[in-house]
Design a protein around this motif. Sequence first.
Motif, short mmCIF file in Angstrom:
data_model
loop_
_atom_site.label_atom_id
_atom_site.label_comp_id
_atom_site.label_asym_id
_atom_site.label_seq_id
_atom_site.Cartn_x
_atom_site.Cartn_y
_atom_site.Cartn_z
N ILE A 78 18.81 33.95 68.38
CA ILE A 78 20.48 33.38 67.47
C ILE A 78 21.17 33.27 66.35
O ILE A 78 20.62 32.40 66.32
CB ILE A 78 21.28 32.55 68.88
CG1 ILE A 78 20.96 32.69 70.28
CG2 ILE A 78 22.52 32.21 68.46
CD1 ILE A 78 20.66 32.07 71.15
N ASP A 79 21.46 33.99 66.10
CA ASP A 79 21.67 33.69 63.59
C ASP A 79 21.91 31.77 64.02
O ASP A 79 23.21 31.55 64.70
CB ASP A 79 22.95 33.93 63.49
CG ASP A 79 22.88 33.74 62.20
OD1 ASP A 79 23.47 33.23 61.77
OD2 ASP A 79 23.10 35.45 61.61
N ASP A 80 21.49 31.26 63.27
CA ASP A 80 22.46 30.36 63.30
C ASP A 80 23.57 29.14 62.68
O ASP A 80 24.15 28.40 62.69
CB ASP A 80 21.51 29.37 61.59
CG ASP A 80 20.94 28.14 62.00
OD1 ASP A 80 20.67 27.04 62.58
OD2 ASP A 80 21.81 27.03 61.40
N LYS A 81 24.30 30.75 62.22
CA LYS A 81 25.64 30.35 61.50
C LYS A 81 26.46 29.88 63.63
O LYS A 81 27.63 29.58 63.19
CB LYS A 81 26.76 31.73 61.36
CG LYS A 81 25.82 32.99 62.49
CD LYS A 81 27.07 34.09 61.84
CE LYS A 81 27.25 35.24 62.33
NZ LYS A 81 27.49 36.60 61.62
N TYR A 82 25.29 30.60 64.53
CA TYR A 82 26.10 29.96 65.85
C TYR A 82 26.15 28.90 65.99
O TYR A 82 26.55 28.58 67.26
CB TYR A 82 25.96 30.97 66.63
CG TYR A 82 26.81 32.51 66.67
CD1 TYR A 82 27.79 32.98 67.16
CD2 TYR A 82 25.95 33.49 66.67
CE1 TYR A 82 28.06 33.90 66.90
CE2 TYR A 82 26.26 34.66 66.25
CZ TYR A 82 27.79 35.22 66.16
OH TYR A 82 28.19 36.48 66.04
N ARG A 83 25.65 27.90 65.09
CA ARG A 83 25.10 26.41 65.57
C ARG A 83 26.72 25.39 65.52
O ARG A 83 26.91 25.14 66.72
CB ARG A 83 23.92 25.70 64.86
CG ARG A 83 24.17 24.41 64.87
CD ARG A 83 23.23 23.94 64.14
NE ARG A 83 21.77 23.90 63.76
CZ ARG A 83 20.75 24.19 64.28
NH1 ARG A 83 20.62 22.92 65.09
NH2 ARG A 83 19.71 24.52 64.06
N GLU A 84 27.39 25.83 64.89
CA GLU A 84 29.17 25.47 64.19
C GLU A 84 29.77 25.71 66.08
O GLU A 84 30.31 24.40 66.43
CB GLU A 84 29.58 25.27 63.75
CG GLU A 84 29.45 24.27 62.25
CD GLU A 84 29.29 23.19 62.69
OE1 GLU A 84 29.97 22.08 62.90
OE2 GLU A 84 27.94 22.72 62.86
N ASN A 85 29.58 26.89 66.17
CA ASN A 85 30.20 27.78 67.75
C ASN A 85 29.69 26.73 69.17
O ASN A 85 30.23 26.41 69.85
CB ASN A 85 30.59 28.85 67.74
CG ASN A 85 30.55 29.88 66.25
OD1 ASN A 85 29.95 30.15 65.55
ND2 ASN A 85 31.88 29.57 66.71
N PHE A 86 28.83 25.80 69.15
CA PHE A 86 28.08 25.65 70.26
C PHE A 86 28.46 24.25 70.35
O PHE A 86 28.53 23.92 70.74
CB PHE A 86 26.31 25.77 69.83
CG PHE A 86 26.11 25.20 70.73
CD1 PHE A 86 25.38 25.90 72.66
CD2 PHE A 86 24.38 24.23 70.51
CE1 PHE A 86 24.58 25.60 73.27
CE2 PHE A 86 23.78 23.42 71.71
CZ PHE A 86 23.66 24.17 72.87
N LYS A 87 28.40 23.67 68.80
CA LYS A 87 29.32 21.96 68.71
C LYS A 87 30.31 22.40 69.51
O LYS A 87 30.61 20.75 70.00
CB LYS A 87 28.76 21.88 67.42
CG LYS A 87 27.25 21.30 66.81
CD LYS A 87 27.04 20.90 65.68
CE LYS A 87 25.48 20.57 65.01
NZ LYS A 87 24.97 20.51 63.76
N ARG A 88 31.08 23.13 68.63
CA ARG A 88 32.93 23.05 68.60
C ARG A 88 32.79 23.35 70.32
O ARG A 88 33.67 22.38 70.94
CB ARG A 88 33.16 24.27 68.40
CG ARG A 88 34.61 23.97 68.31
CD ARG A 88 35.57 25.01 66.76
NE ARG A 88 34.66 25.08 65.55
CZ ARG A 88 34.07 25.98 64.67
NH1 ARG A 88 33.60 27.22 65.71
NH2 ARG A 88 33.70 26.01 64.13
N ILE A 89 32.49 24.39 70.98
CA ILE A 89 32.86 24.32 72.69
C ILE A 89 32.43 22.91 73.03
O ILE A 89 32.54 22.83 74.70
CB ILE A 89 31.32 25.48 73.15
CG1 ILE A 89 32.27 26.50 72.56
CG2 ILE A 89 31.93 25.11 74.65
CD1 ILE A 89 31.78 28.19 73.16
N HIS A 90 31.30 21.92 72.70
CA HIS A 90 30.88 20.97 73.23
C HIS A 90 32.29 20.24 73.50
O HIS A 90 32.01 18.73 74.30
CB HIS A 90 29.18 20.72 72.51
CG HIS A 90 27.94 21.07 73.78
ND1 HIS A 90 28.13 22.05 73.10
CD2 HIS A 90 27.23 19.89 74.00
CE1 HIS A 90 26.27 21.99 73.71
NE2 HIS A 90 26.23 21.09 74.08
N VAL A 91 32.64 19.63 72.39
CA VAL A 91 33.92 19.14 71.42
C VAL A 91 35.43 19.76 72.64
O VAL A 91 36.04 18.52 73.29
CB VAL A 91 34.43 18.86 70.72
CG1 VAL A 91 35.07 18.04 70.61
CG2 VAL A 91 33.01 18.40 69.93
#
Length: 210
Positions: A78-91
């Motif tokens: 998984i590309d690291d650019k999706y890390r922010e998406n991952f964090k955002r969905i948590h919120v």
Amino acid sequence: MITYRDLAQGKKAFIFELDNVLYPEKDYLLQVYYLFAHLLEYTETVPPADDLTAFFKKVYEHHGKDGIFERAAAAFGIDDKYRENFKRIHVNAQLPLKLLLFDEVKSLLSEIIKDGKKIFVLTKGNPLMQLNKLKQIDWGSLGKQVTVYFYDELVLQGIKEPLTYLLHHHNFTLQEALVIDRQMQPDDEVFNGEVDYLSIDTLLKKGYSL
């Protein structure tokens, strides 16, 4: 077996943490992982959402939530650019399923309300994420009787002892309060403040009766 009458003696205010106290945190996180997996499949076509969701679930059950994105990224590329998406969905995740209170806690909240006592939630962590969780709990009629404070938000406002602030703001003494949290040992503010403390594990493991 613990009864409400055991807990209520001399108490007028009951203060709860949120995660793994009112409800099982895994019920939120596993739905977050499900949503992220489907977002990634929709965007990239791979990996299959079911495979990634199953991986998240297995890792969470064996290792917990810490570092779970890194483990998935290494396993699936998984590309690291999706890390922010991952964090955002948590919120801000809009969950497919409502979060359910622990049965024992739901019964306890009902008894507190019937007895005319006050219920507070004082929760640590990102206030936006904690609020999102609170909104998606299936409270029934209980939610109208719960007053919520966000620990981190109060600290940012310069309040050094949020629990003491909460109680004084509502004209309760420290001795009139019972804190119910997930830790086996209370934090310093509770320990030093003469506030009675109960680990939720005691309630859930030993059982609860009305």
